[in-house]
Design a protein around this motif. Sequence first.
Motif, PDB file in Angstrom:
ATOM      1  N   ALA A  48      46.810  40.397  29.798  1.00 27.66           N
ATOM      2  CA  ALA A  48      46.457  41.782  30.126  1.00 27.66           C
ATOM      3  C   ALA A  48      45.466  41.865  31.273  1.00 27.66           C
ATOM      4  CB  ALA A  48      45.896  42.485  28.886  1.00 27.66           C
ATOM      5  N   ALA A  49      44.430  41.023  31.251  1.00 25.49           N
ATOM      6  CA  ALA A  49      43.432  41.071  32.327  1.00 25.49           C
ATOM      7  C   ALA A  49      44.049  40.679  33.656  1.00 25.49           C
ATOM      8  CB  ALA A  49      42.252  40.163  31.995  1.00 25.49           C
ATOM      9  N   ALA A  50      44.826  39.599  33.657  1.00 20.22           N
ATOM     10  CA  ALA A  50      45.486  39.166  34.891  1.00 20.22           C
ATOM     11  C   ALA A  50      46.447  40.234  35.399  1.00 20.22           C
ATOM     12  CB  ALA A  50      46.232  37.858  34.662  1.00 20.22           C
ATOM     13  N   GLY A  51      47.098  40.943  34.479  1.00 22.52           N
ATOM     14  CA  GLY A  51      48.031  41.982  34.869  1.00 22.52           C
ATOM     15  C   GLY A  51      47.362  43.153  35.560  1.00 22.52           C
ATOM     16  N   ARG A  52      46.090  43.373  35.258  1.00 20.59           N
ATOM     17  CA  ARG A  52      45.348  44.465  35.906  1.00 20.59           C
ATOM     18  C   ARG A  52      44.711  44.021  37.219  1.00 20.59           C
ATOM     19  NH1 ARG A  52      43.506  45.003  30.524  1.00 20.59           N
ATOM     20  NH2 ARG A  52      41.514  44.036  31.087  1.00 20.59           N
ATOM     21  N   GLY A  53      44.691  42.705  37.446  1.00 18.44           N
ATOM     22  CA  GLY A  53      43.996  42.170  38.620  1.00 18.44           C
ATOM     23  C   GLY A  53      44.919  41.961  39.794  1.00 18.44           C
ATOM     24  N   THR A  54      44.303  41.543  40.896  1.00 22.89           N
ATOM     25  CA  THR A  54      45.014  41.248  42.138  1.00 22.89           C
ATOM     26  C   THR A  54      44.753  39.801  42.519  1.00 22.89           C
ATOM     27  OG1 THR A  54      44.785  43.533  42.907  1.00 22.89           O
ATOM     28  CG2 THR A  54      45.268  41.857  44.574  1.00 22.89           C
ATOM     29  N   VAL A  55      45.804  39.074  42.858  1.00 21.56           N
ATOM     30  CA  VAL A  55      45.656  37.677  43.264  1.00 21.56           C
ATOM     31  C   VAL A  55      44.946  37.622  44.613  1.00 21.56           C
ATOM     32  CG1 VAL A  55      46.893  35.568  43.897  1.00 21.56           C
ATOM     33  CG2 VAL A  55      47.725  36.989  42.007  1.00 21.56           C
ATOM     34  N   ASN A  56      43.901  36.813  44.690  1.00 14.24           N
ATOM     35  CA  ASN A  56      43.190  36.599  45.946  1.00 14.24           C
ATOM     36  C   ASN A  56      43.851  35.419  46.647  1.00 14.24           C
ATOM     37  OD1 ASN A  56      41.161  35.374  47.807  1.00 14.24           O
ATOM     38  ND2 ASN A  56      39.880  37.070  47.085  1.00 14.24           N
ATOM     39  N   SER A  57      44.634  35.706  47.692  1.00 12.39           N
ATOM     40  CA  SER A  57      45.447  34.658  48.327  1.00 12.39           C
ATOM     41  C   SER A  57      44.594  33.584  48.978  1.00 12.39           C
ATOM     42  CB  SER A  57      46.387  35.282  49.353  1.00 12.39           C
ATOM     43  OG  SER A  57      45.677  36.015  50.316  1.00 12.39           O
ATOM     44  N   GLU A  58      43.433  33.949  49.497  1.00 14.05           N
ATOM     45  CA  GLU A  58      42.560  32.952  50.126  1.00 14.05           C
ATOM     46  C   GLU A  58      42.022  31.977  49.083  1.00 14.05           C
ATOM     47  OE1 GLU A  58      38.282  32.718  52.507  1.00 14.05           O
ATOM     48  OE2 GLU A  58      39.357  34.631  52.364  1.00 14.05           O
ATOM     49  N   ARG A  59      41.592  32.517  47.955  1.00 15.69           N
ATOM     50  CA  ARG A  59      41.077  31.641  46.892  1.00 15.69           C
ATOM     51  C   ARG A  59      42.209  30.792  46.307  1.00 15.69           C
ATOM     52  NH1 ARG A  59      36.022  33.527  44.932  1.00 15.69           N
ATOM     53  NH2 ARG A  59      35.143  34.889  46.530  1.00 15.69           N
ATOM     54  N   LEU A  60      43.391  31.371  46.189  1.00  7.45           N
ATOM     55  CA  LEU A  60      44.529  30.616  45.674  1.00  7.45           C
ATOM     56  C   LEU A  60      44.862  29.441  46.591  1.00  7.45           C
ATOM     57  CD1 LEU A  60      46.885  30.159  43.715  1.00  7.45           C
ATOM     58  CD2 LEU A  60      48.188  31.881  45.006  1.00  7.45           C
ATOM     59  N   ALA A  61      44.850  29.690  47.896  1.00  6.38           N
ATOM     60  CA  ALA A  61      45.136  28.615  48.849  1.00  6.38           C
ATOM     61  C   ALA A  61      44.095  27.500  48.731  1.00  6.38           C
ATOM     62  CB  ALA A  61      45.159  29.173  50.265  1.00  6.38           C
ATOM     63  N   ARG A  62      42.856  27.881  48.472  1.00  6.53           N
ATOM     64  CA  ARG A  62      41.796  26.886  48.320  1.00  6.53           C
ATOM     65  C   ARG A  62      42.050  26.018  47.080  1.00  6.53           C
ATOM     66  NH1 ARG A  62      35.950  29.357  47.846  1.00  6.53           N
ATOM     67  NH2 ARG A  62      36.829  30.570  49.588  1.00  6.53           N
ATOM     68  N   LEU A  63      42.477  26.652  46.007  1.00  6.05           N
ATOM     69  CA  LEU A  63      42.772  25.912  44.783  1.00  6.05           C
ATOM     70  C   LEU A  63      43.947  24.952  44.967  1.00  6.05           C
ATOM     71  CD1 LEU A  63      42.341  28.855  42.269  1.00  6.05           C
ATOM     72  CD2 LEU A  63      41.062  26.713  42.155  1.00  6.05           C
ATOM     73  N   LEU A  64      44.939  25.388  45.727  1.00  3.13           N
ATOM     74  CA  LEU A  64      46.138  24.565  45.929  1.00  3.13           C
ATOM     75  C   LEU A  64      45.936  23.459  46.959  1.00  3.13           C
ATOM     76  CD1 LEU A  64      48.803  27.409  45.870  1.00  3.13           C
ATOM     77  CD2 LEU A  64      48.595  25.565  44.192  1.00  3.13           C
ATOM     78  N   ASP A  65      44.833  23.494  47.669  1.00  2.00           N
ATOM     79  CA  ASP A  65      44.540  22.467  48.677  1.00  2.00           C
ATOM     80  C   ASP A  65      43.894  21.260  48.002  1.00  2.00           C
ATOM     81  OD1 ASP A  65      44.233  21.151  51.084  1.00  2.00           O
ATOM     82  OD2 ASP A  65      42.367  22.195  51.603  1.00  2.00           O
ATOM     83  N   HIS A  66      44.685  20.587  47.193  1.00  2.00           N
ATOM     84  CA  HIS A  66      44.195  19.463  46.397  1.00  2.00           C
ATOM     85  C   HIS A  66      45.216  18.337  46.495  1.00  2.00           C
ATOM     86  CE1 HIS A  66      42.813  17.081  42.985  1.00  2.00           C
ATOM     87  NE2 HIS A  66      41.747  17.859  42.886  1.00  2.00           N
TER      88      HIS A  66
END
Length: 370
Positions: free
Chosen positions: A222-240
Motif C-alpha cells: 500500500a505504501a509503495a503504491g502511493r509513492g513515486t519511484v525515484n529513478s536517480e536513487r534506483l539507478a544508484r542502487l542498481l549500480d552494483h
Amino acid sequence: MTKTLEKPAWTQPLWIMGLMSGTSMDGIDAALLRTDGVGIAGFGPALTMPYDPALRARIRACLNEGPGDSAALSRDLSLAHAAAVQALLQRAGMAAPEIAWLGYHGQTLLHRPAEGRTWQTGDGALLAKLTGIATVSDFRSADVAMGGQGAPLVPLYHAALARHAGLDAPLLVLNLGGVGNVTYIGGSDERDLIAFDTGPGNALIDDWMQHHAGVAQDEGGAAAGRGTVNSERLARLLDHAYFAAPPPKSLDRNDFTAAAVEGLSTEDGAATLAAFTAASVARGLGHLPQRPLRCLVCGGGRHNATLMRLLTQHLNMPVEAVEAVGWRGDSLEAEAFAFLAARAVRGLPLSLPGTTGVRVPVSGGRVYPV
C-alpha cells in the motif's frame, strides 16, 4: 551421531515435516510432505507461527555475529520450533511416531560463502529430544565446504513440484523472502537447473517500513503504491557489481542497505525499494540461456500487489503467484526442507554445480536421532 534408514523403509514415501525460518525473520513455517526425496506423493497440513517481538529482536541483535546471546538464542529458537512441530501435529491429527524426520533449517545469522562461512543457528539435537522425531539440520555447510555458495537450496524441490504439476519449460520460479532468488527450470534433466540470488527481496522494504513507519512490512504494497519511484536513487542502487556477476551467486541479507533512499518520504522510499527488487530480478534474466515462458512467485513478496505489478512491468512476461498452479506459497520453503531432509538421509544431492556453484553434486545435512 547419525541415523540411517534401512532400504525397506524407502519402498514407499514417508511423512516428513519441514521447518523454515527465513531471512525476513518473521516466524516459523512448518509443513508436512509425503516424499521419498525424489517425487512428491502427498501434501499434509501447514502452518505459520510468528516470532514474538522479543525473539525477533534477539535474532536481529545476533545478525552477522553482532552482540547478542547466540547460545541462548539457539536454545530458544529450538524451543519455538518444537512448539510449531506440536501445533502442526495437532492440526494434522498425527503423533510423533508417524513422522519419519524433521527437516530443520534453523535461522540464518550469517552467510558469507566467499569466506567459507555460513551460520544457521538452532540445535538439531535438542529439537529431536524435544519432539521425539529424528531431525536433519545443517543443510548448507557441506556445500560451502566444497566451494559452493550454500544457497539457494530449494531448486531441486522447485523442479520436483514442476514435474508433479506437469508444467512446461523453460519456467522461472522466483522466491521473494528477505532475499530474492530464482530457479530456472530448463527441462527435465537436473543439469538444466540454474539458480541464484537476484538481489533484495522484502528485506530492505521491511527495514524501511520498520524504521520510518513503525510497522513490520508494507502490507499489500500500500505504501509503495502511493509513492513515486525515484529513478536517480534506483539507478544508484542498481549500480552494483553483483548484478553483472555471472551465477551461481548468493547474498547475505545485509549485503544491501536502504541508505540510497534516505531522505525520501516513507511512500517514495517504499516505491523505490520495490522497484529495486523488481529491477534486480529483471537483471537476472540476462544470465539465463532462454527466456522463460512465465514466472511463478512464492515467498511473502507475492502478497505485495505493488511489487507484483512492478515485476510484470520489468520482466515483460506473465507473473503469477504460485497458487495459480496449485502450489502453497506460504509453506513451499518448509515443504522444501522436508524434501531435502529425505534426500540428505538417502545421501542424494542437495545442490548442484548449476544451483550453488559447488564443484560436483553434493549431499549434506547432519542427522540427529531421538
